[in-house]
Enzyme design. Sequence first.
Site, PDB file in Angstrom:
ATOM      1  N   GLY A 211       0.839  -1.193   0.000  1.00  0.00           N
ATOM      2  CA  GLY A 211       0.000   0.000   0.000  1.00  0.00           C
ATOM      3  C   GLY A 211       0.872   1.241   0.000  1.00  0.00           C
ATOM      4  O   GLY A 211       2.099   1.160   0.113  1.00  0.00           O
ATOM      5  N   LEU A 212       0.240   2.377  -0.135  1.00  0.00           N
ATOM      6  CA  LEU A 212       0.955   3.648  -0.166  1.00  0.00           C
ATOM      7  C   LEU A 212       1.671   3.921   1.158  1.00  0.00           C
ATOM      8  O   LEU A 212       1.305   3.376   2.202  1.00  0.00           O
ATOM      9  CB  LEU A 212      -0.025   4.788  -0.445  1.00  0.00           C
ATOM     10  CG  LEU A 212      -0.651   4.851  -1.841  1.00  0.00           C
ATOM     11  CD1 LEU A 212      -1.801   5.855  -1.842  1.00  0.00           C
ATOM     12  CD2 LEU A 212       0.396   5.231  -2.882  1.00  0.00           C
ATOM     13  N   SER A 213       2.666   4.777   1.113  1.00  0.00           N
ATOM     14  CA  SER A 213       3.299   5.264   2.335  1.00  0.00           C
ATOM     15  C   SER A 213       2.234   5.963   3.175  1.00  0.00           C
ATOM     16  O   SER A 213       1.446   6.761   2.661  1.00  0.00           O
ATOM     17  CB  SER A 213       4.420   6.251   1.986  1.00  0.00           C
ATOM     18  OG  SER A 213       5.006   6.779   3.150  1.00  0.00           O
ATOM     19  N   GLY A 214       2.173   5.631   4.454  1.00  0.00           N
ATOM     20  CA  GLY A 214       1.178   6.240   5.326  1.00  0.00           C
ATOM     21  C   GLY A 214      -0.150   5.515   5.364  1.00  0.00           C
ATOM     22  O   GLY A 214      -1.066   5.936   6.074  1.00  0.00           O
ATOM     23  N   SER A 215      -0.265   4.422   4.609  1.00  0.00           N
ATOM     24  CA  SER A 215      -1.533   3.685   4.590  1.00  0.00           C
ATOM     25  C   SER A 215      -1.733   2.866   5.861  1.00  0.00           C
ATOM     26  O   SER A 215      -2.861   2.495   6.197  1.00  0.00           O
ATOM     27  CB  SER A 215      -1.606   2.769   3.362  1.00  0.00           C
ATOM     28  OG  SER A 215      -0.566   1.802   3.390  1.00  0.00           O
ATOM     29  N   GLY A 216      -0.642   2.569   6.552  1.00  0.00           N
ATOM     30  CA  GLY A 216      -0.749   1.807   7.794  1.00  0.00           C
ATOM     31  C   GLY A 216      -0.214   0.391   7.712  1.00  0.00           C
ATOM     32  O   GLY A 216      -0.504  -0.439   8.580  1.00  0.00           O
ATOM     33  N   LYS A 217       0.591   0.108   6.695  1.00  0.00           N
ATOM     34  CA  LYS A 217       1.130  -1.254   6.504  1.00  0.00           C
ATOM     35  C   LYS A 217       1.921  -1.742   7.711  1.00  0.00           C
ATOM     36  O   LYS A 217       1.669  -2.833   8.225  1.00  0.00           O
ATOM     37  CB  LYS A 217       2.046  -1.305   5.269  1.00  0.00           C
ATOM     38  CG  LYS A 217       1.411  -0.933   3.971  1.00  0.00           C
ATOM     39  CD  LYS A 217       2.412  -0.977   2.834  1.00  0.00           C
ATOM     40  CE  LYS A 217       3.586  -0.022   3.018  1.00  0.00           C
ATOM     41  NZ  LYS A 217       3.182   1.396   3.114  1.00  0.00           N
ATOM     42  N   SER A 218       2.888  -0.951   8.136  1.00  0.00           N
ATOM     43  CA  SER A 218       3.769  -1.372   9.232  1.00  0.00           C
ATOM     44  C   SER A 218       3.009  -1.495  10.546  1.00  0.00           C
ATOM     45  O   SER A 218       3.216  -2.448  11.307  1.00  0.00           O
ATOM     46  CB  SER A 218       4.931  -0.387   9.395  1.00  0.00           C
ATOM     47  OG  SER A 218       5.784  -0.417   8.272  1.00  0.00           O
TER      48      SER A 218
ATOM     49  N   SER B  42       6.022  -1.818  -2.152  1.00  0.00           N
ATOM     50  CA  SER B  42       6.049  -2.735  -3.312  1.00  0.00           C
ATOM     51  C   SER B  42       5.044  -2.280  -4.373  1.00  0.00           C
ATOM     52  O   SER B  42       4.030  -2.931  -4.589  1.00  0.00           O
ATOM     53  CB  SER B  42       5.801  -4.182  -2.888  1.00  0.00           C
ATOM     54  OG  SER B  42       4.743  -4.338  -1.974  1.00  0.00           O
TER      55      SER B  42
END
Length: 199
Positions: free
Chosen positions: A34-41, A108
């Site tokens: 997902g985009l940066s800031g989407s909450g993946k981590s 990615s």
Amino acid sequence: MTHNPNIIWHPAAISKSDRQSLNGHKSCVLWFTGLSGSGKSVLANAVDEKLYRKGIQSYVLDGDNIRHGLNKDLGFQTGDRIENIRRIGEVAKLFVDSGQMILTAFISPFREDRDMVRALFPKGEFFEIYVKCPLHVCEQRDPKGLYKKARNGEIKHFTGIDSPYEAPLSPDFIIESDQTSISDGADLIINALQNRGII
């Protein structure tokens, strides 16, 4: 790079299934994209914490953290992005072969790269999790201040601004992080893993 015929694969004395039996659960990769800031981590770590509480052997590979070590020689040009994901795919495969659950949190951005990683695993060992969030929401969050820098021209090749993000066409899970809490999103993933007999 072509395969060197002088390098021979050495089979392991202990099989993946043996390690899974010892651990009491199957192994697989949960690929958060997902985009940066989407909450993946944040989501990956929430899932990891829930797995830990259940006694599941798991580990998170985070996109930023990996660039401090293994991939610190890579930039953000297209070729480097591809190599970044290729390396992580191979590392994830090692974790799965060791009988562990591996959670990867990487933008990615390119479908072809994610499909390349998926091809490393047999069916049922790779799950693509699309952490979906509108660009404007990610920009509002901007936890690292990167969108502001990208808009000001201080960062080049930034995904969502001057470099594309190709959303998954058929992900295994979609978590809409602007509508679903991190805790609820993690529960959805844990429940799905239980229903599929992974854990």
